[in-house]
Design a protein around this motif. Structure first.
Motif, short mmCIF file in Angstrom:
data_model
loop_
_atom_site.label_atom_id
_atom_site.label_comp_id
_atom_site.label_asym_id
_atom_site.label_seq_id
_atom_site.Cartn_x
_atom_site.Cartn_y
_atom_site.Cartn_z
N ALA A 29 6.39 -16.94 -6.44
CA ALA A 29 7.69 -17.48 -6.04
C ALA A 29 8.39 -16.56 -5.03
O ALA A 29 9.09 -17.03 -4.15
CB ALA A 29 8.57 -17.66 -7.27
N GLN A 30 8.19 -15.26 -5.17
CA GLN A 30 8.92 -14.31 -4.32
C GLN A 30 8.12 -13.84 -3.12
O GLN A 30 8.62 -13.06 -2.31
CB GLN A 30 9.36 -13.11 -5.16
N ASP A 31 6.87 -14.26 -2.99
CA ASP A 31 6.03 -13.85 -1.87
C ASP A 31 5.85 -12.33 -1.82
O ASP A 31 5.78 -11.75 -0.74
CB ASP A 31 6.58 -14.34 -0.54
N VAL A 32 5.79 -11.71 -2.98
CA VAL A 32 5.63 -10.25 -3.02
C VAL A 32 4.26 -9.87 -2.47
O VAL A 32 4.11 -8.85 -1.80
CB VAL A 32 5.81 -9.74 -4.47
N ARG A 33 3.27 -10.73 -2.74
CA ARG A 33 1.92 -10.40 -2.26
C ARG A 33 1.87 -10.33 -0.74
O ARG A 33 1.20 -9.47 -0.19
CB ARG A 33 0.92 -11.44 -2.77
N CYS A 37 0.85 -7.02 1.32
CA CYS A 37 -0.25 -7.08 2.28
C CYS A 37 0.21 -6.54 3.63
O CYS A 37 -0.51 -5.77 4.28
CB CYS A 37 -0.75 -8.52 2.41
N GLN A 38 1.41 -6.91 4.07
CA GLN A 38 1.93 -6.42 5.35
C GLN A 38 2.12 -4.91 5.30
O GLN A 38 1.79 -4.20 6.26
CB GLN A 38 3.25 -7.11 5.68
N LEU A 39 2.63 -4.39 4.18
CA LEU A 39 2.83 -2.95 4.06
C LEU A 39 1.50 -2.21 4.09
O LEU A 39 1.37 -1.17 4.74
CB LEU A 39 3.58 -2.63 2.77
N LEU A 40 0.49 -2.75 3.41
CA LEU A 40 -0.82 -2.10 3.41
C LEU A 40 -1.45 -2.13 4.79
O LEU A 40 -2.06 -1.14 5.23
CB LEU A 40 -1.74 -2.78 2.39
N LEU A 41 -1.30 -3.25 5.51
CA LEU A 41 -1.84 -3.32 6.87
C LEU A 41 -1.12 -2.35 7.79
O LEU A 41 -1.75 -1.69 8.64
CB LEU A 41 -1.74 -4.75 7.40
N GLY A 45 -2.84 0.75 9.75
CA GLY A 45 -2.71 0.93 11.19
C GLY A 45 -2.15 2.31 11.54
O GLY A 45 -2.66 2.98 12.46
N LEU A 46 -1.12 2.75 10.83
CA LEU A 46 -0.56 4.08 11.09
C LEU A 46 -1.56 5.18 10.78
O LEU A 46 -1.63 6.18 11.49
CB LEU A 46 0.72 4.27 10.26
N SER A 47 -2.35 4.98 9.72
CA SER A 47 -3.36 5.98 9.38
C SER A 47 -4.42 6.08 10.48
O SER A 47 -4.81 7.18 10.87
CB SER A 47 -4.03 5.62 8.05
N LEU A 48 -4.88 4.93 10.97
CA LEU A 48 -5.88 4.95 12.03
C LEU A 48 -5.31 5.57 13.30
O LEU A 48 -6.01 6.32 14.00
CB LEU A 48 -6.39 3.53 12.31
N LEU A 49 -4.06 5.29 13.62
CA LEU A 49 -3.43 5.89 14.78
C LEU A 49 -3.33 7.41 14.61
O LEU A 49 -3.61 8.17 15.55
CB LEU A 49 -2.03 5.30 14.99
N GLY A 50 -2.96 7.85 13.41
CA GLY A 50 -2.89 9.28 13.14
C GLY A 50 -4.24 9.96 13.28
O GLY A 50 -4.35 11.05 13.83
N VAL A 51 -5.30 9.30 12.77
CA VAL A 51 -6.64 9.86 12.89
C VAL A 51 -7.04 9.94 14.36
O VAL A 51 -7.62 10.94 14.81
CB VAL A 51 -7.65 9.01 12.09
#
Length: 72
Positions: A29-33, A37-41, A45-51
């Motif tokens: 109902a709240q679209d938490v998933r 998912c957006q936060l994990l992506l 992305g930030l991790s890959l940029l940092g690497v």
């Protein structure tokens, strides 16, 4: 004795299953998933940029440590 033990364990598992179903309904109902998912992506992305930036800065040093430049 074994029957009473298994019967005693069934009630908590059923309660946990019902709680899980309620939480899943709330998530849907709240679209938490979708937010998770957006936060994990974003984190990926930030991790890959940092690497990539770290490799650009220190890649030569790391490669020099890993490879021998002299005769074997």
């Amino acid at each position: 004795a074994a029957m009473s033990v298994s019967a005693g364990w069934q009630a908590p598992w059923r309660a946990l299953g019902a709680l899980g179903r309620e939480l899943a309904a709330e998530w849907a109902a709240q679209d938490v998933r979708a937010v998770l998912c957006q936060l994990l992506l974003l984190w990926l992305g930030l991790s890959l940029l940092g690497v990539r930036l770290a490799w650009r800065a220190y890649g030569g040093t790391v490669a020099a440590l890993c490879y021998r430049t002299g005769p074997a």
